[in-house]
Scaffold this motif. Structure first.
Motif, PDB file in Angstrom:
ATOM      1  N   GLY A   1       0.818  -1.213   0.000  1.00 62.25           N
ATOM      2  CA  GLY A   1       0.000   0.000   0.000  1.00 62.25           C
ATOM      3  C   GLY A   1       0.849   1.258   0.000  1.00 62.25           C
ATOM      4  O   GLY A   1       0.580   2.208  -0.731  1.00 62.25           O
ATOM      5  N   GLU A   2       1.877   1.252   0.820  1.00 57.66           N
ATOM      6  CA  GLU A   2       2.770   2.416   0.882  1.00 57.66           C
ATOM      7  C   GLU A   2       3.512   2.600  -0.434  1.00 57.66           C
ATOM      8  O   GLU A   2       3.674   3.722  -0.918  1.00 57.66           O
ATOM      9  CB  GLU A   2       3.764   2.240   2.028  1.00 57.66           C
ATOM     10  N   TYR A   3       3.956   1.489  -1.036  1.00 57.14           N
ATOM     11  CA  TYR A   3       4.650   1.576  -2.316  1.00 57.14           C
ATOM     12  C   TYR A   3       3.733   2.140  -3.396  1.00 57.14           C
ATOM     13  O   TYR A   3       4.150   2.940  -4.224  1.00 57.14           O
ATOM     14  CB  TYR A   3       5.170   0.209  -2.749  1.00 57.14           C
ATOM     15  N   ARG A   4       2.472   1.710  -3.401  1.00 56.53           N
ATOM     16  CA  ARG A   4       1.527   2.200  -4.413  1.00 56.53           C
ATOM     17  C   ARG A   4       1.235   3.680  -4.228  1.00 56.53           C
ATOM     18  O   ARG A   4       1.105   4.424  -5.203  1.00 56.53           O
ATOM     19  CB  ARG A   4       0.237   1.391  -4.365  1.00 56.53           C
ATOM     20  N   ARG A   5       1.091   4.134  -2.990  1.00 54.66           N
ATOM     21  CA  ARG A   5       0.856   5.560  -2.749  1.00 54.66           C
ATOM     22  C   ARG A   5       2.054   6.388  -3.210  1.00 54.66           C
ATOM     23  O   ARG A   5       1.892   7.446  -3.826  1.00 54.66           O
ATOM     24  CB  ARG A   5       0.565   5.806  -1.272  1.00 54.66           C
ATOM     25  N   THR A   6       3.246   5.922  -2.912  1.00 53.59           N
ATOM     26  CA  THR A   6       4.452   6.632  -3.341  1.00 53.59           C
ATOM     27  C   THR A   6       4.540   6.665  -4.862  1.00 53.59           C
ATOM     28  O   THR A   6       4.825   7.716  -5.454  1.00 53.59           O
ATOM     29  CB  THR A   6       5.709   5.949  -2.763  1.00 53.59           C
ATOM     30  N   GLU A   7       4.287   5.537  -5.499  1.00 56.24           N
ATOM     31  CA  GLU A   7       4.330   5.475  -6.961  1.00 56.24           C
ATOM     32  C   GLU A   7       3.284   6.403  -7.575  1.00 56.24           C
ATOM     33  O   GLU A   7       3.559   7.115  -8.543  1.00 56.24           O
ATOM     34  CB  GLU A   7       4.073   4.033  -7.409  1.00 56.24           C
ATOM     35  N   SER A   8       2.099   6.442  -6.988  1.00 57.21           N
ATOM     36  CA  SER A   8       1.034   7.318  -7.482  1.00 57.21           C
ATOM     37  C   SER A   8       1.441   8.783  -7.383  1.00 57.21           C
ATOM     38  O   SER A   8       1.196   9.579  -8.299  1.00 57.21           O
ATOM     39  CB  SER A   8      -0.242   7.064  -6.684  1.00 57.21           C
ATOM     40  N   THR A   9       2.076   9.157  -6.282  1.00 57.40           N
ATOM     41  CA  THR A   9       2.530  10.534  -6.101  1.00 57.40           C
ATOM     42  C   THR A   9       3.604  10.894  -7.137  1.00 57.40           C
ATOM     43  O   THR A   9       3.574  11.986  -7.717  1.00 57.40           O
ATOM     44  CB  THR A   9       3.092  10.723  -4.679  1.00 57.40           C
ATOM     45  N   ILE A  10       4.519   9.979  -7.383  1.00 57.25           N
ATOM     46  CA  ILE A  10       5.577  10.241  -8.364  1.00 57.25           C
ATOM     47  C   ILE A  10       4.980  10.440  -9.747  1.00 57.25           C
ATOM     48  O   ILE A  10       5.341  11.373 -10.474  1.00 57.25           O
ATOM     49  CB  ILE A  10       6.605   9.085  -8.366  1.00 57.25           C
ATOM     50  N   TYR A  11       4.020   9.572 -10.131  1.00 56.30           N
ATOM     51  CA  TYR A  11       3.380   9.714 -11.438  1.00 56.30           C
ATOM     52  C   TYR A  11       2.577  11.003 -11.529  1.00 56.30           C
ATOM     53  O   TYR A  11       2.538  11.647 -12.582  1.00 56.30           O
ATOM     54  CB  TYR A  11       2.490   8.512 -11.737  1.00 56.30           C
ATOM     55  N   ALA A  12       1.904  11.404 -10.454  1.00 53.39           N
ATOM     56  CA  ALA A  12       1.120  12.643 -10.476  1.00 53.39           C
ATOM     57  C   ALA A  12       2.028  13.856 -10.677  1.00 53.39           C
ATOM     58  O   ALA A  12       1.734  14.743 -11.486  1.00 53.39           O
ATOM     59  CB  ALA A  12       0.325  12.780  -9.181  1.00 53.39           C
ATOM     60  N   VAL A  13       3.137  13.915  -9.956  1.00 54.15           N
ATOM     61  CA  VAL A  13       4.070  15.035 -10.097  1.00 54.15           C
ATOM     62  C   VAL A  13       4.672  15.041 -11.497  1.00 54.15           C
ATOM     63  O   VAL A  13       4.762  16.096 -12.152  1.00 54.15           O
ATOM     64  CB  VAL A  13       5.180  14.959  -9.011  1.00 54.15           C
ATOM     65  N   GLY A  14       5.064  13.875 -12.000  1.00 50.57           N
ATOM     66  CA  GLY A  14       5.615  13.792 -13.350  1.00 50.57           C
ATOM     67  C   GLY A  14       4.601  14.208 -14.401  1.00 50.57           C
ATOM     68  O   GLY A  14       4.934  14.907 -15.368  1.00 50.57           O
ATOM     69  N   GLY A  15       3.360  13.815 -14.228  1.00 51.31           N
ATOM     70  CA  GLY A  15       2.309  14.210 -15.167  1.00 51.31           C
ATOM     71  C   GLY A  15       2.068  15.702 -15.163  1.00 51.31           C
ATOM     72  O   GLY A  15       1.897  16.328 -16.215  1.00 51.31           O
ATOM     73  N   LEU A  16       2.035  16.291 -13.956  1.00 49.70           N
ATOM     74  CA  LEU A  16       1.861  17.747 -13.872  1.00 49.70           C
ATOM     75  C   LEU A  16       2.999  18.486 -14.568  1.00 49.70           C
ATOM     76  O   LEU A  16       2.778  19.460 -15.284  1.00 49.70           O
ATOM     77  CB  LEU A  16       1.763  18.183 -12.415  1.00 49.70           C
ATOM     78  N   ILE A  17       4.206  18.046 -14.345  1.00 52.67           N
ATOM     79  CA  ILE A  17       5.358  18.683 -14.995  1.00 52.67           C
ATOM     80  C   ILE A  17       5.251  18.547 -16.510  1.00 52.67           C
ATOM     81  O   ILE A  17       5.500  19.498 -17.258  1.00 52.67           O
ATOM     82  CB  ILE A  17       6.682  18.077 -14.470  1.00 52.67           C
ATOM     83  N   THR A  18       4.850  17.347 -16.977  1.00 52.98           N
ATOM     84  CA  THR A  18       4.731  17.101 -18.412  1.00 52.98           C
ATOM     85  C   THR A  18       3.720  18.028 -19.072  1.00 52.98           C
ATOM     86  O   THR A  18       3.913  18.471 -20.210  1.00 52.98           O
ATOM     87  CB  THR A  18       4.322  15.628 -18.649  1.00 52.98           C
ATOM     88  N   VAL A  19       2.653  18.340 -18.358  1.00 54.31           N
ATOM     89  CA  VAL A  19       1.611  19.199 -18.936  1.00 54.31           C
ATOM     90  C   VAL A  19       1.922  20.680 -18.730  1.00 54.31           C
ATOM     91  O   VAL A  19       1.800  21.494 -19.657  1.00 54.31           O
ATOM     92  CB  VAL A  19       0.232  18.848 -18.330  1.00 54.31           C
ATOM     93  N   LEU A  20       2.346  21.051 -17.520  1.00 54.26           N
ATOM     94  CA  LEU A  20       2.489  22.471 -17.190  1.00 54.26           C
ATOM     95  C   LEU A  20       3.686  23.144 -17.863  1.00 54.26           C
ATOM     96  O   LEU A  20       3.586  24.310 -18.256  1.00 54.26           O
ATOM     97  CB  LEU A  20       2.580  22.652 -15.674  1.00 54.26           C
ATOM     98  N   VAL A  21       4.804  22.475 -17.993  1.00 53.98           N
ATOM     99  CA  VAL A  21       5.995  23.110 -18.568  1.00 53.98           C
ATOM    100  C   VAL A  21       5.746  23.570 -20.005  1.00 53.98           C
ATOM    101  O   VAL A  21       6.004  24.745 -20.327  1.00 53.98           O
ATOM    102  CB  VAL A  21       7.232  22.190 -18.457  1.00 53.98           C
ATOM    103  N   PRO A  22       5.230  22.746 -20.917  1.00 50.71           N
ATOM    104  CA  PRO A  22       4.996  23.250 -22.272  1.00 50.71           C
ATOM    105  C   PRO A  22       3.917  24.340 -22.335  1.00 50.71           C
ATOM    106  O   PRO A  22       4.033  25.285 -23.125  1.00 50.71           O
ATOM    107  CB  PRO A  22       4.539  22.014 -23.055  1.00 50.71           C
ATOM    108  N   VAL A  23       2.883  24.226 -21.475  1.00 50.44           N
ATOM    109  CA  VAL A  23       1.829  25.244 -21.484  1.00 50.44           C
ATOM    110  C   VAL A  23       2.388  26.584 -21.032  1.00 50.44           C
ATOM    111  O   VAL A  23       2.185  27.628 -21.679  1.00 50.44           O
ATOM    112  CB  VAL A  23       0.641  24.808 -20.595  1.00 50.44           C
ATOM    113  N   ILE A  24       3.125  26.582 -19.915  1.00 50.07           N
ATOM    114  CA  ILE A  24       3.706  27.831 -19.403  1.00 50.07           C
ATOM    115  C   ILE A  24       4.726  28.386 -20.391  1.00 50.07           C
ATOM    116  O   ILE A  24       4.761  29.592 -20.659  1.00 50.07           O
ATOM    117  CB  ILE A  24       4.333  27.595 -18.011  1.00 50.07           C
ATOM    118  N   ALA A  25       5.564  27.529 -20.965  1.00 50.34           N
ATOM    119  CA  ALA A  25       6.562  27.990 -21.942  1.00 50.34           C
ATOM    120  C   ALA A  25       5.884  28.553 -23.187  1.00 50.34           C
ATOM    121  O   ALA A  25       6.322  29.572 -23.740  1.00 50.34           O
ATOM    122  CB  ALA A  25       7.493  26.841 -22.315  1.00 50.34           C
ATOM    123  N   GLY A  26       4.801  27.932 -23.635  1.00 51.62           N
ATOM    124  CA  GLY A  26       4.075  28.429 -24.801  1.00 51.62           C
ATOM    125  C   GLY A  26       3.431  29.772 -24.542  1.00 51.62           C
ATOM    126  O   GLY A  26       3.484  30.679 -25.394  1.00 51.62           O
TER     127      GLY A  26
END
Length: 108
Positions: free
Chosen positions: A71-96
Motif C-alpha cells: 500500500g505504501e509503495y503504491r501511494r508513493t508510486e502514485s505521487t511520483i506519477y502525479a508530479v511527473g504528469g503535472l510537470i509534463t503538462v504544465l511546462v509546455p503550457v507555461i513555456a508556450g
C-alpha cells in the motif's frame, strides 16, 4: 622442521579449513606454541550474507506477518506519477504562453 611441516600442511589444505593464528604470538619455542588458541575463520556464502542482510533490513516487520508494505509503495508510486504528469503538462503550457507573450510565437 616442525615449522616447515606446519607450513606445508597449510598449503595443502583447502582454504575453507585453514586456521588463522595471530603473527604477533607466533614464536618458535614449544611452550608458546601450546598456549596459542587458534581461531577458526569461515567465509559466508552469498546466501548466508543475503539472509543476514535481509534480517537486519526487515527488523521486526517479519513478526507482523508480512515483509512488504504494498500500500505504501503504491501511494508513493502514485505521487511520483502525479508530479511527473503535472510537470509534463504544465511546462509546455507555461513555456508556450510565455513565448506567445514575448512574440516568439505568432498566429499563422
Amino acid at each position: 622442521m616442525k615449522v616447515v611441516l606446519v607450513m606445508i600442511s597449510y598449503i595443502l589444505q583447502p582454504a575453507s579449513s585453514l586456521v588463522l593464528i595471530p603473527t604477533s604470538s607466533l614464536r618458535l619455542s614449544s611452550s608458546s606454541a601450546r598456549s596459542i588458541q587458534p581461531r577458526l575463520f569461515r567465509m559466508l556464502s552469498e546466501d548466508e550474507e543475503y539472509e543476514i542482510w535481509k534480517a537486519k533490513k526487515l527488523g521486526n516487520v517479519k513478526k507482523l506477518g508480512s515483509d512488504e508494505n504494498f500500500g505504501e509503495y503504491r501511494r508513493t508510486e502514485s505521487t511520483i506519477y502525479a508530479v511527473g504528469g503535472l510537470i509534463t503538462v504544465l511546462v509546455p503550457v507555461i513555456a508556450g504562453i510565455w513565448a506567445y507573450n514575448e512574440g516568439y510565437l505568432t498566429p499563422q
